[in-house]
Design a protein around this motif. Structure first.
Motif, PDB file in Angstrom:
ATOM      1  N   PHE A   4       0.816  -1.209   0.000  1.00 38.67           N
ATOM      2  CA  PHE A   4       0.000   0.000   0.000  1.00 38.67           C
ATOM      3  C   PHE A   4       0.859   1.273   0.000  1.00 38.67           C
ATOM      4  N   ARG A   5       1.969   1.279   0.660  1.00 39.40           N
ATOM      5  CA  ARG A   5       2.818   2.470   0.753  1.00 39.40           C
ATOM      6  C   ARG A   5       3.367   2.873  -0.615  1.00 39.40           C
ATOM      7  N   ASN A   6       3.823   1.915  -1.402  1.00 40.09           N
ATOM      8  CA  ASN A   6       4.365   2.228  -2.731  1.00 40.09           C
ATOM      9  C   ASN A   6       3.290   2.791  -3.661  1.00 40.09           C
ATOM     10  N   LEU A   7       2.073   2.269  -3.523  1.00 40.69           N
ATOM     11  CA  LEU A   7       0.980   2.734  -4.383  1.00 40.69           C
ATOM     12  C   LEU A   7       0.605   4.183  -4.079  1.00 40.69           C
ATOM     13  N   LYS A   8       0.586   4.586  -2.853  1.00 42.98           N
ATOM     14  CA  LYS A   8       0.175   5.928  -2.464  1.00 42.98           C
ATOM     15  C   LYS A   8       1.182   7.001  -2.897  1.00 42.98           C
ATOM     16  N   GLN A   9       2.422   6.690  -2.988  1.00 40.82           N
ATOM     17  CA  GLN A   9       3.419   7.676  -3.400  1.00 40.82           C
ATOM     18  C   GLN A   9       3.222   8.080  -4.857  1.00 40.82           C
ATOM     19  N   GLU A  14      -7.548  14.005  -0.610  1.00 40.46           N
ATOM     20  CA  GLU A  14      -6.875  12.744  -0.925  1.00 40.46           C
ATOM     21  C   GLU A  14      -5.367  12.899  -0.860  1.00 40.46           C
ATOM     22  N   LEU A  15      -4.903  14.067  -1.293  1.00 39.30           N
ATOM     23  CA  LEU A  15      -3.472  14.323  -1.221  1.00 39.30           C
ATOM     24  C   LEU A  15      -2.991  14.378   0.229  1.00 39.30           C
ATOM     25  N   LYS A  16      -3.778  15.065   1.074  1.00 36.26           N
ATOM     26  CA  LYS A  16      -3.423  15.110   2.492  1.00 36.26           C
ATOM     27  C   LYS A  16      -3.477  13.725   3.117  1.00 36.26           C
ATOM     28  N   THR A  17      -4.488  12.955   2.689  1.00 39.23           N
ATOM     29  CA  THR A  17      -4.612  11.600   3.230  1.00 39.23           C
ATOM     30  C   THR A  17      -3.416  10.744   2.858  1.00 39.23           C
ATOM     31  N   LEU A  18      -2.976  10.891   1.613  1.00 36.23           N
ATOM     32  CA  LEU A  18      -1.811  10.124   1.177  1.00 36.23           C
ATOM     33  C   LEU A  18      -0.577  10.484   2.009  1.00 36.23           C
ATOM     34  N   GLU A  19      -0.392  11.781   2.217  1.00 39.83           N
ATOM     35  CA  GLU A  19       0.769  12.194   3.007  1.00 39.83           C
ATOM     36  C   GLU A  19       0.673  11.695   4.443  1.00 39.83           C
ATOM     37  N   SER A  20      -0.546  11.758   4.983  1.00 38.46           N
ATOM     38  CA  SER A  20      -0.715  11.291   6.359  1.00 38.46           C
ATOM     39  C   SER A  20      -0.506   9.790   6.469  1.00 38.46           C
ATOM     40  N   GLN A  21      -1.042   9.067   5.486  1.00 41.33           N
ATOM     41  CA  GLN A  21      -0.909   7.604   5.536  1.00 41.33           C
ATOM     42  C   GLN A  21       0.545   7.168   5.409  1.00 41.33           C
TER      43      GLN A  21
END
Length: 826
Positions: A427-432, A783-790
């Motif tokens: 999941f981490r690689n996908l969000k970047q 969604e961008l903030k969520t990605l950074e937070s995740q």
């Protein structure tokens, strides 16, 4: 019977428990030896009843409550509740963590999240059951066998109603109460009643009795009975021979019972009804724990014709039949266990003895017959065996399943947490990658949105001005054609006031509907097409600003409307023409009033403009004409008099009154009245003097008569022509003039209203589309903030998952220890 003798001897010698070695060496078939030992022991006990106090053993046994077998259940219940408290805390912590993962990082799908949440409800339900779990014993038997008396004896107080005949009418459940107050509650009610009411509610001999399958819960203070303090619940029942609803009894009151006590009458034998009931119980429950009490055994001492040997045979017969019933018919135990569960007691005698003991008296004062000590020890032995059995059974039946379910819950959750842990790395690689793409889209959308907004505002402004001009022009043209529209109204006309009000109401509705229809026919289609074209242009421009993947999601929000735009023309003729007052009185066109109105019309119009307040005063009939005409009329009769004073017997005051009456008649628009008054004046004036007679002769009678006849014919023609049709034409003409004036006043307001509708429609459409684009932009930002937070919290989530897995292992170890300490040895 050897086992029974060993238990009795051990109690007499002061031992608090049976000798297990003796029990192992004894058998249930030594009937003759048992009878001999029993009779000799009974004789010895009866001869020393005055010097021996059996309650010393009873007190010693109940004072050492900490060593009671019931404490095993109490400790096990406390332990399993503590463990489930930890399980509940663990499940809540895990579910909260999983919900956070689902909301923030989307690593957990909906099905998994719902499964975790279901464990919260499962554990809460188990904890609720554990709080209510208690050791439950149900007493059954025929009517008047002494079931209530046995319970009262075990509780050491007379709580339940008992007596001769059918006494207990419904199910009575006695359980412990934490407070010091005793009370009862009926089934389906939370009202606390006085415990004295049990004599009316549960007694079959009272009028206020309940249904036989009803349940009355009696809450008795725990400190007054050790059995209640150790969570034992007693259930008393009506006789099994008074109802055929045995299945309902079992389903409602017996499925969760740990021990059943069959109370028999020692003076008779076991009946078919009692056997049938327990056959039904054994079919629904797997090997129920059943004790058999042969109550009223004190009656054996009151049979002088019975010898001791015969009495022993009767007891042996009862015992053999009870053992056969448990082992061969029900098949719920072997012969050794069955022999340990058959007792010969006197519940009434035991209750009396314990009541005496509570008063500080020797317990043998409650004896009913000889052999009291034997029967009393037998009852105590029953209580001991009962406590051991119910404690073992309740711990196993109540807690073993809960322990297994706790292991299942913790194991399933640990396995699910392992799967989630493996998904986090992917999941981490996908969000970047998603973060870089979203940044570019947000910047492009904001730039294009500003340009589209400027263009759409200018387009809406131009359309609004165009609509206002078109509506104003069309409405003026329709007002000019108002007479044609009113002529099309063909409702029957009648001058009566009630009918006329309805006629005006319908005419107002007709005018409003007609004007609205004409305006819609001339304007609505073109306006709707222009509005739809503008909306489609807005939608197309906004589509280009929303990303394709979000366009499908927000497509329902971007739809302009399912039906074409329709203009609403609010004329409201009912209120607009509410002040219209018709004038349908007959008016002679050549009458004096008509002539005066023709000459004074211009003056009145000028005065109305100068003094608007005068209009309200002239609306009434009496003040409309009298004020402007009264001054010249009063001078007219005075000018006709040659000299002041009395002329022809008529004083000037009388002539003034006659003149005023004539003018009032004229002012009231009554031509005939005016003529009559004029005739009277002429008759009076005929008598004035000779000079007036010469004037009449000079004019000529024939000319005057001809003119009068012609005048009368014209009046008669007009009067006969004044029909409902003429009145309707007059009414419509008056309405047209009034409505035209009123409608012209609202032309600007109506056109402004229509233009406002178009502006509101286009503005709302554009605002809705703008909100859709803003929502899409906001979603992308979120969604961008969520990605950074995740990306920042994923490592912390992995640590939390490891901690939760370790807690699951700890809970399973706790449950294994619980089963080893409380369930495995049982």
């Amino acid at each position: 019977m050897a086992a029974y003798l060993n238990r009795t001897i051990s109690l007499v010698t002061g031992q608090t428990g049976p000798n297990n070695n003796d029990d192992k060496n004894s058998t249930a078939t030594d009937t003759v030896d048992d009878s001999r030992h029993n009779l000799s022991l009974q004789t010895s006990a009866s001869s020393t009843s005055a010097n021996f106090n059996p309650m010393m053993s009873d007190n010693r046994m109940y004072q050492t409550n900490d060593k009671s077998p019931l404490q095993i259940f109490v400790r096990a219940k406390k332990k399993i509740n503590d463990i489930y408290g930890e399980i509940e805390e663990y499940v809540l912590e895990t579910t909260t963590f999983i919900n956070a993962l689902h909301a923030d990082a989307e690593i957990v799908d909906k099905a998994e999240r719902e499964l975790f949440e279901s464990y919260v409800f499962k554990v809460a339900a188990i904890r609720e059951v554990l709080q209510r779990d208690h050791m439950k014993v149900a007493f059954f038997g025929r009517t008047s066998n002494g079931k209530s008396s046995v319970i009262n004896a075990m509780l050491r107080e007379k709580i339940l109603p008992s007596g001769i005949g059918h006494t207990t009418n419904c199910f009575c459940q006695v359980e412990g109460s934490d407070g010091g107050e005793a009370y009862l509650m009926k089934e389906g009610s939370d009202e606390k009643l006085n415990v004295v009411n049990i004599k009316q509610l549960a007694n079959a001999l009272c009028q206020e009795k309940l249904c036989e399958s009803s349940l009355v819960r009696i809450f008795w203070p725990r400190e007054r009975c050790s059995l209640l303090r150790d969570d034992v619940v007693f259930v008393d029942s009506p006789g099994v021979d008074v109802s055929a609803n045995l299945d309902d009894w079992i389903d409602n009151h017996c499925l969760n019972a740990d021990v059943f006590v069959l109370v028999l009458n020692a003076e008779s034998t076991m009946t078919r009804a009692e056997k049938q009931f327990f056959h039904t119980v054994s079919q629904k429950l797997s090997k129920p724990n059943i004790f058999i009490l042969n109550n009223r055994w004190d009656a054996s001492a009151n049979e002088p014709e019975f010898q001791e040997s015969e009495l022993a045979k009767v007891k042996s017969q009862h015992t053999e039949r009870c053992i056969d019933f448990l082992t061969k018919e029900l098949k719920v135990s072997n012969e050794k266990e069955a022999a340990e569960r058959v007792f010969f007691v006197s519940a009434r005698e035991t209750l009396q003895a314990r009541i005496e003991e509570s008063k500080g008296n020797p317990p043998h004062l409650g004896a009913i017959a000889e052999g009291f000590q034997i029967r009393y020890f037998e009852f105590q032995d029953f209580e001991r065996k009962f406590e051991e059995c119910i404690s073992q059974s309740a711990v196993k039946t109540k807690f073993q399943q809960h322990s297994s379910r706790g292991k299942s819950v913790s194991g399933d959750m640990r396995s699910m947490l392992d799967n989630i842990y493996e998904r986090i790395t992917i999941f981490r690689n996908l969000k970047q990658d998603q973060k870089n793409l979203l940044t570019e889209r947000i910047q492009g959308t904001e730039t294009q949105m500003m340009q589209v907004t400027r263009e759409m505002k200018m387009k809406i402004h131009n359309m609004v001005e165009e609509v206002e001009e078109k509506v104003s022009k069309a409405l003026n043209e329709e007002i000019w054609r108002l007479g044609v529209l009113i002529d099309e109204f063909n409702m029957p006309f009648h001058p009566e006031r009630l009918v006329l009000n309805i006629y005006k109401k319908e005419l107002n509705a007709h005018v409003e509907s007609g004007l609205g229809s004409n305006l819609r026919a001339r304007l609505s289609m073109a306006l709707a097409m222009n509005v739809e074209s503008a909306q489609n242009e807005m939608t197309d421009r906004m589509h280009a600003l929303v990303p394709n993947e979000q366009l499908v999601t927000n497509s329902s929000k971007m739809v302009v409307r399912t039906q074409p735009f329709e203009m609403l023309y609010s004329l409201n003729c009912q209120n607009l023409c509410a002040d219209f007052q018709e004038d349908l009185e007959f008016k002679f066109s050549w009458g004096i009033a008509a002539m005066i109105q023709r000459f004074t019309g211009k003056v009145r119009e000028r005065s109305k403009k100068q003094t608007p307040a005068l209009i309200n005063r002239q609306s009434s009939i009496g003040h409309t004409v009298v004020t402007p005409v009264s001054t010249p009329v009063e001078t007219t009769p005075v000018c006709l008099l040659p000299t002041p004073g009395v002329v022809g017997g008529i004083t000037p005051e009388q002539l003034s009154i006659i003149s005023r009456f004539a003018m009032s008649s004229i002012g009231s628009q009554g031509t005939v009245g005016g003529l009559v008054v004029a005739g009277v004046v002429l008759l009076y004036r005929y008598q004035l003097n000779t000079e007036h007679l010469q004037m009449l002769k000079t004019i000529g009678w024939r000319v005057l008569v001809g003119i009068g006849a012609l005048y009368g014919c014209i009046y008669l023609y007009e009067r006969l022509s004044w029909t409902n049709s003429a009145k309707e034409r007059t009414f419509k003409g008056q309405y047209v003039r009034h409505a035209t004036k009123k409608l012209k006043m609202i032309v600007d307001l109506t056109s402004a209203n229509c233009s406002h509708q178009v502006q509101q429609e286009l503005s709302s459409t554009f605002a809705r589309l703008c909100r859709t684009v803003d929502t899409a932009t906001t979603d992308m930002n979120e969604e961008l903030k969520t990605l950074e937070s995740q990306l920042n919290v994923l490592e912390a989530n992995q640590k939390q998952l490891k901690l939760l897995r370790n807690k699951a292992n700890y809970i399973q170890n706790e449950l294994d220890i619980f089963e080893h300490n409380y369930i495995a040895p049982q």
